[in-house]
Motif scaffolding. Structure first.
Motif, PDB file in Angstrom:
ATOM      1  N   LEU A  20      -5.974  -4.434   3.844  1.00 16.69           N
ATOM      2  CA  LEU A  20      -4.860  -3.582   3.433  1.00 16.69           C
ATOM      3  C   LEU A  20      -3.743  -4.428   2.822  1.00 16.69           C
ATOM      4  N   CYS A  21      -3.424  -5.529   3.473  1.00 19.51           N
ATOM      5  CA  CYS A  21      -2.360  -6.409   2.970  1.00 19.51           C
ATOM      6  C   CYS A  21      -2.723  -7.008   1.611  1.00 19.51           C
ATOM      7  N   TYR A  88       2.452 -14.573   1.675  1.00 19.64           N
ATOM      8  CA  TYR A  88       2.821 -13.242   1.182  1.00 19.64           C
ATOM      9  C   TYR A  88       4.344 -13.077   1.134  1.00 19.64           C
ATOM     10  N   ILE A  89       4.986 -13.495   2.208  1.00 21.86           N
ATOM     11  CA  ILE A  89       6.441 -13.355   2.289  1.00 21.86           C
ATOM     12  C   ILE A  89       7.118 -14.170   1.191  1.00 21.86           C
ATOM     13  N   LEU A  90       6.625 -15.382   0.951  1.00 22.00           N
ATOM     14  CA  LEU A  90       7.205 -16.217  -0.102  1.00 22.00           C
ATOM     15  C   LEU A  90       7.021 -15.600  -1.486  1.00 22.00           C
ATOM     16  N   CYS A  91       5.921 -14.853  -1.676  1.00 26.39           N
ATOM     17  CA  CYS A  91       5.675 -14.206  -2.972  1.00 26.39           C
ATOM     18  C   CYS A  91       6.759 -13.188  -3.320  1.00 26.39           C
ATOM     19  N   SER A 162       8.516  -6.390  -4.765  1.00 25.91           N
ATOM     20  CA  SER A 162       8.880  -7.554  -3.945  1.00 25.91           C
ATOM     21  C   SER A 162       8.889  -7.206  -2.462  1.00 25.91           C
ATOM     22  N   MET A 163       9.422  -6.051  -2.148  1.00 26.30           N
ATOM     23  CA  MET A 163       9.438  -5.615  -0.748  1.00 26.30           C
ATOM     24  C   MET A 163       8.027  -5.368  -0.232  1.00 26.30           C
ATOM     25  N   SER A 164       7.123  -4.916  -1.104  1.00 26.96           N
ATOM     26  CA  SER A 164       5.727  -4.722  -0.708  1.00 26.96           C
ATOM     27  C   SER A 164       5.102  -6.046  -0.286  1.00 26.96           C
ATOM     28  N   PHE A 165       5.399  -7.131  -1.025  1.00 20.56           N
ATOM     29  CA  PHE A 165       4.921  -8.463  -0.649  1.00 20.56           C
ATOM     30  C   PHE A 165       5.437  -8.845   0.735  1.00 20.56           C
ATOM     31  N   PHE A 166       6.713  -8.617   0.967  1.00 16.37           N
ATOM     32  CA  PHE A 166       7.327  -8.992   2.245  1.00 16.37           C
ATOM     33  C   PHE A 166       6.704  -8.233   3.406  1.00 16.37           C
TER      34      PHE A 166
END
Length: 411
Positions: A20-21, A88-91, A162-166
């Motif tokens: 999912l991620c 992922y968070i850094l992306c 961007s929030m989706s990555f976080f």
């Protein structure tokens, strides 16, 4: 509830969340590039970003697989899960496509979650349970692939990509913590002898299985086609005729982000149908054989690719993508089950990692090939090329199986 059932359910949930991620943001790379200010060669940039993680995974997967056979599968899952959650968070904070490419390469180098999960499941399963357990685990993969793009489309429409990555990174970290708490590290079948083997021997020894090499090649061809449409899917939807009902509804709900939602929807459709079809394929595989499932899936998915350029509107695309999902659902479970049946238990971690590596290589080639074809002759060429590759995979499966039957008869 027995410990084996609990263990399997935890792994199942872990695989679901992991996939999912991964698919939460994958279909929206071209749109993310637009948000970052890129105005030219978006398809080419998107191709490089999509394949970047597969470059790293192609290189590192066999090594992580050999290490999992030596030191336990949970160790590899925890390492991959935590590291990739942070990536992922850094992306979410990148300022340009080059930074995103670098992070995607690092993501690939930290691969190993799915092969280790597969190995844990095969280790806990009897030969009679093997096909059903692998198919059920593939259901978790499809469930993640189903929910990911849909959730990503909604998230990116309501917030930002961007929030989706976080959010994906945070979910991956929490997912790994769950596995740390609930899963014990695997005890290897022959740990004393396994610890004496070098990583090189684990990897090269896997190629002693002749059927494994054939299955890896088929898996490579299928994976190439699975990634070919990624760089062009969102722009393809922008150019297709959209029925008024879809246009009015999506514009009302998501306003200027209509195409983000439609991209997520179209990307999710095959997973929706495959999720419900995979159990039937598992039952069919036990009765008629997994090679039969493989042949039917490859042939019918090829036909769906050939038909895609002929579609007049979005509604027809949704229907055909659903049919494609039903038939493609048979392919990976069949390959995985046949692989497990043809490899000794002590080598399955390495074998599944080689499968992950070759699929990563296929996923690397696919978007690059798709982006190149779209750039040279247009989006329609991507689907024709995918159909041809799947047809080649079908013919190869047909020929190699017939040769194997002839060899068995002669013996």
């Amino acid at each position: 509830m027995s410990s084996k059932i609990l263990k399997f359910r935890v792994i199942w949930i872990g695989v679901l969340i992991s996939n999912l991620c991964f698919t939460l943001i994958l279909p929206f790379i071209p749109l993310y590039l637009i948000n970052l200010g890129i105005k030219e060669n978006i398809e080419i940039w998107a191709s490089f970003i999509v394949i970047a993680s597969y470059v790293g995974a192609t290189i590192s997967s066999p090594i992580w697989g050999a290490l999992s056979d030596k030191f336990g599968y949970k160790t590899m899952i925890v390492r991959a899960g935590l590291a990739n959650g942070i990536i992922y968070i850094l992306c979410a904070f990148v300022q340009g496509p080059v930074q995103l490419i670098i992070l995607r390469v690092l993501y690939g180098l930290n691969s190993g979650f799915m092969p280790a999960a597969n190995a844990i499941v095969t280790e806990m399963s009897s030969e009679e349970e093997l096909g059903k357990r692998i198919s059920s685990l593939q259901n978790a993969v499809l469930g993640g692939q189903l929910l990911g793009p849909l959730a990503g489309g909604i998230l990116s429409s309501l917030t930002t990509i961007s929030m989706s990555f976080f959010i994906a990174g945070l979910a991956m970290v929490l997912n790994t913590i769950m596995i740390i708490i609930l899963i014990e590290n695997s005890k290897k079948i022959d740990k004393k002898n396994a610890s004496k083997k070098s990583i090189k021997k684990y990897i090269t020894g896997s190629f002693d299985y002749p059927d494994l090499k054939k299955l890896l090649f088929i898996g490579f061809l299928f994976q190439v086609t699975a990634g070919m449409a990624l760089p062009i899917l969102s722009t393809y939807i922008m150019n297709i005729n959209i029925e008024n009902i879809f246009r009015i509804l999506t514009t009302y709900l998501f306003k200027d982000n209509m195409y983000s939602f439609l991209t997520g929807l179209i990307f999710s459709i095959p997973g929706i149908l495959a999720f419900f079809a995979i159990k039937r394929w598992s039952n069919r595989g036990e009765k008629k054989g997994y090679y039969s499932n493989l042949k039917v899936g490859l042939l019918m998915t090829s036909i769906c690719f050939f038909l895609t350029p002929l579609l007049p509107s979005l509604l027809f695309l949704i229907v055909l993508r659903g049919i494609q999902g039903v038939f493609s659902a048979s392919i990976i479970p069949a390959l995985s089950t046949l692989m497990a049946q043809n490899v000794y238990k002590e080598n399955r971690g390495t074998a599944f990692s080689l499968f992950n590596s070759i699929r990563s290589f296929g996923s690397m080639v696919g978007p690059l090939l798709g982006g190149g074809i779209a750039f040279l002759i247009g989006d329609y060429g991507v689907f024709i090329g995918g159909g041809i590759i799947l047809l080649i995979a079908f013919m190869y499966t047909l020929i190699t199986q017939e040769k194997k039957i002839e060899e068995l008869v002669s013996e």
